[in-house]
Design a protein around this motif. Structure first.
Motif, short mmCIF file in Angstrom:
data_model
loop_
_atom_site.label_atom_id
_atom_site.label_comp_id
_atom_site.label_asym_id
_atom_site.label_seq_id
_atom_site.Cartn_x
_atom_site.Cartn_y
_atom_site.Cartn_z
N LEU A 139 0.82 -1.27 0.02
CA LEU A 139 0.02 -0.06 -0.01
C LEU A 139 0.86 1.22 -0.02
O LEU A 139 0.75 2.34 -0.77
CB LEU A 139 -0.93 -0.03 1.12
CG LEU A 139 -2.16 -1.05 0.98
CD1 LEU A 139 -2.82 -1.12 2.59
CD2 LEU A 139 -2.90 -0.87 -0.16
N ASP A 140 1.90 1.14 0.74
CA ASP A 140 2.92 2.35 0.62
C ASP A 140 3.47 2.63 -0.43
O ASP A 140 3.57 3.96 -1.08
CB ASP A 140 3.90 2.22 1.66
CG ASP A 140 4.85 3.37 1.83
OD1 ASP A 140 4.52 4.32 2.49
OD2 ASP A 140 6.05 3.08 1.59
N ARG A 143 0.77 4.10 -3.19
CA ARG A 143 0.70 5.35 -2.68
C ARG A 143 1.88 6.32 -3.18
O ARG A 143 1.44 7.38 -3.80
CB ARG A 143 0.48 5.70 -1.20
CG ARG A 143 -0.90 5.38 -0.65
CD ARG A 143 -1.29 5.94 0.71
NE ARG A 143 -0.56 5.14 1.78
CZ ARG A 143 -0.78 4.20 2.38
NH1 ARG A 143 -1.91 3.67 2.17
NH2 ARG A 143 0.19 3.57 3.08
N ARG A 144 3.01 5.76 -3.24
CA ARG A 144 4.19 6.70 -3.61
C ARG A 144 4.17 6.91 -5.09
O ARG A 144 4.53 7.89 -5.71
CB ARG A 144 5.38 6.11 -3.27
CG ARG A 144 5.65 6.07 -1.83
CD ARG A 144 7.07 5.28 -1.42
NE ARG A 144 7.16 5.07 -0.12
CZ ARG A 144 8.22 6.15 0.49
NH1 ARG A 144 8.64 7.20 -0.23
NH2 ARG A 144 8.47 5.97 1.75
N THR A 148 -4.04 4.82 -6.63
CA THR A 148 -4.98 3.75 -5.77
C THR A 148 -4.76 2.32 -5.85
O THR A 148 -3.93 2.09 -7.07
CB THR A 148 -6.32 3.79 -5.82
OG1 THR A 148 -6.78 3.45 -6.95
CG2 THR A 148 -6.97 5.43 -5.68
N TYR A 152 -3.66 0.53 -9.73
CA TYR A 152 -2.42 -0.08 -9.65
C TYR A 152 -2.85 -1.42 -10.14
O TYR A 152 -2.12 -2.01 -11.38
CB TYR A 152 -1.49 -0.14 -8.61
CG TYR A 152 -0.47 -1.20 -8.57
CD1 TYR A 152 0.79 -0.64 -9.20
CD2 TYR A 152 -0.38 -2.49 -8.45
CE1 TYR A 152 1.79 -1.19 -9.44
CE2 TYR A 152 0.78 -3.19 -8.48
CZ TYR A 152 1.88 -2.46 -9.18
OH TYR A 152 3.20 -3.50 -9.47
N ASP A 461 -1.89 13.35 0.19
CA ASP A 461 -0.94 12.16 1.16
C ASP A 461 -1.23 12.01 2.26
O ASP A 461 -0.76 11.41 3.07
CB ASP A 461 0.58 12.29 1.01
CG ASP A 461 0.96 12.19 -0.44
OD1 ASP A 461 0.61 11.50 -1.26
OD2 ASP A 461 2.20 12.59 -0.68
#
Length: 626
Positions: A139-140, A143-144, A148, A152, A461
């Protein structure tokens, strides 16, 4: 094989294992593979929409890629309006190609299942810790990327589908070994050449340009001198980290959190069971009678149980809590160690269950978890204060829409104002998709492009938020002649020099082909010393032109004209062509390059055909950037 599967499915241990697996997938957090669209669009391809947001994201991704590759040199290119417009066109063209390929793959029935997507995500090394999928890391990382999990997964689906399509082409595009050998012999060459360069920059300095020529060129090419739309933005940034630094947590708050969340710091009650599984009620009664007569439970389980897994361990099922128990174990309601149930009817036959041990709920003492709780309480308090501040600033910004003065007072911070910037040169402090979308979508502009409303709070973020206002705005316009005069003069001088130099070169080339070897000397030029160029090394446009030249006749060079990287005209004398010796490894590499080139040509032909047959309509998001 089906019998074996049925046997494996019909036992109580497997049901427990499946329950745990299902629970782990519920908790994994991998989202549904769906993605929504938006209203305005960049293009429609056979009726399928490419949205403005998709185009902006594609442009930003390409900017980031080039910036990473070129470093500081990218800023020079980014300052060239023509270059950035071309980058945008290429990004849209790529999106159209991807859409055409998706449609073609769908027509062929190519399809990537949700299970394949999930497996591909699990196998990405960046999402793993100790070679196991790590959902938090996944998830991290996603997000980078600025997307979502669902977005992805959709991107991954497209990539896997394209790979499937390419593999299909690779399996059909093949060359016979003899064909490859012949192509290698033709392609692996050394060529001895002499070059004579006709300098254009020097010739350009000697050219003259009249005012009426400048005026005429300007009138006919105004589209080349467009000043892009520009913005000045005032903004207030709210930062959760700064609030976090100022938050204080007392002992009372820590104790309250601990009492309210004890379950998070405890191991629930666990029970240890053993089981004997039999086919029917009569077998169950027989086992119960043997137990009443003093029979050993573990021995009977090994002898009588039909559960092939648990009987090896004397019926032992191990420790489990409420969440991991199957319904039959919950319903039995055994409470004392050593207690044995009656025969229990289940989906796998009949069960006799013994409660072997009970481990009461265990709660970690506050002293052991104090630091962890303090951090959580601090984070929650900071989040509450952060969102309360956002609400306060949002109300101030909406109640006083003429400036950011009230929002500044509510935020306890002064607004920052940017210098002028374009869509392609957004300041780093504002370069977040939600922020740039708010700036460029027109909602914050008043009539005739004047300053308009304050924005609402824009979250970025989860730990930053912006309120912004367009302080000033310049619409796209044509730069006046006095600003571009020198640019036009230099361009016309070079054009004249190019025409003159090309005409001179063509005359010299014609004479050289007629055998007049002194043609260069008469023009004050000469060939440089001969040099050998190999086809297996990387080359520029000049090298490509050299290897496109016909072979020279015996003792007589062949001649051609080309250009170098600086745009100068180059005359080439090709003296000889010889095969370039290759070892076996080089031959294999060269053959692979030929195969890839052949595959690439087929793919290019496919795309050209798909584009030719497609109905492609450009939308406002694309046309306004032309």
């Amino acid at each position: 094989m089906m019998d074996n599967l049925r046997t494996a499915a019909n036992n109580v241990v497997l049901k427990i294992i499946l329950a745990l697996i299902i629970l782990s997938f519920v908790l994994t957090g991998v989202g549904d593979y769906l993605i929504g669209g938006s209203g305005d669009y960049a293009a429609k391809v056979n009726g399928q929409e490419i949205t403005r947001a998709q185009l902006e994201q594609a442009v930003q991704n390409e900017r980031n890629r080039q910036q990473e590759a070129l470093g500081e040199n990218f800023s020079i290119l980014a300052g060239n309006d023509g270059y950035m417009q071309q980058l945008r066109k290429q990004a849209l063209s790529q999106l159209i190609d991807e859409t055409l390929l998706d449609q073609y793959a769908d027509k062929l029935g190519l399809n990537i299942s949700d299970e394949q997507i999930k497996q591909a995500i699990f196998e990405v090394p960046a999402f793993q810790t100790n070679n196991r999928f790590d959902n938090e890391k996944y998830l991290d990382q996603v997000r980078r990327l600025g997307v979502t999990p669902d977005m992805y997964a959709q991107m991954l689906r497209k990539q896997l589908t394209s790979q499937q399509l390419i593999r299909g082409f690779g399996n059909t595009a093949f060359l016979l070994p003899q064909e490859i050998d012949n192509l290698v012999k033709l392609a692996a060459q050394d060529r001895v050449v002499r070059l004579a360069t006709l300098d254009i920059a020097g010739k350009a300095k000697a050219q003259t340009v009249a005012d009426d020529e400048v005026q005429s060129y300007y009138e006919q090419n105004k589209g080349r001198f467009i000043a892009p739309e520009e913005f000045k933005v005032s903004y207030i940034m709210l930062d959760a980290a700064s609030i976090m630094d100022s938050v204080k947590v007392d002992d009372a708050a820590i104790s309250d959190f601990y009492e309210q969340n004890k379950n998070d710091y405890s191991q629930p009650e666990r029970k240890k069971f053993s089981v004997i599984q039999v086919k029917d009620e009569s077998d169950a009664k027989s086992v119960l009678e043997a137990l009443k007569q003093g029979g050993d439970f573990a021995t009977l389980a090994k002898d009588k149980s039909t559960d092939v897994i648990s009987r090896r361990n004397g019926g032992d099922l191990g420790w489990m809590d409420e969440n991991s128990m199957i319904d039959e174990l919950k319903q039995v309601k055994l409470t004392e160690k050593g207690q044995i149930s009656d025969a229990i009817k289940s989906s796998v036959g009949y069960l006799i269950v013994r409660l072997d041990d009970v481990q009461p709920q265990q709660v970690k003492p506050l002293s052991e978890v104090r630091a962890d709780i303090a951090e959580k309480v601090k984070h929650e308090k900071a989040q509450d204060e952060f969102y309360a501040l956002q609400q306060k600033v949002s109300e101030a910004a909406s109640n006083d829409n003429e400036s950011l003065a009230s929002a500044e007072e509510a935020a306890g911070a002064k607004a920052t104002q940017t210098d002028w910037f374009t869509r392609e040169q957004v300041p780093a402090a504002l370069n977040f998709q939600p922020v740039t979308q708010a700036i460029f979508n027109g909602a914050l502009l008043g009539e005739n492009g004047s300053a308009g409303n304050n924005s609402d709070v824009i979250n970025v973020d989860g730990d930053r938020a912006f309120v912004l206002r367009i302080a000033d705005h310049k619409a796209e316009s044509t730069r006046p002649l006095d600003q571009v005069r020198n640019e036009i003069v230099d361009l016309l001088k070079r054009q004249k020099a190019e025409q003159q130099v090309r005409a001179d070169a063509e005359k010299i080339l014609a004479e050289l082909k007629q055998g007049k070897d002194d043609a260069l000397k008469a023009a004050g030029l000469s060939f440089a010393p001969a040099k050998t160029i190999s086809s297996i090394s990387q080359g520029d446009a000049t090298t490509e032109a050299i290897f496109a030249m016909p072979h020279p006749e015996k003792d007589k060079p062949s001649y051609a004209m080309t250009q170098d990287q600086a745009g100068n005209v180059v005359l080439v004398a090709l003296d000889s062509v010889t095969p370039h010796p290759l070892n076996e490894q080089q031959k294999e590499q060269f053959a692979n390059q030929i195969q890839q080139s052949s595959l690439g040509s087929m793919f290019d032909s496919l795309l050209a055909s798909l584009r030719n047959e497609a109905k492609i309509k450009l939308g406002n998001a694309a046309q306004e950037q032309q």
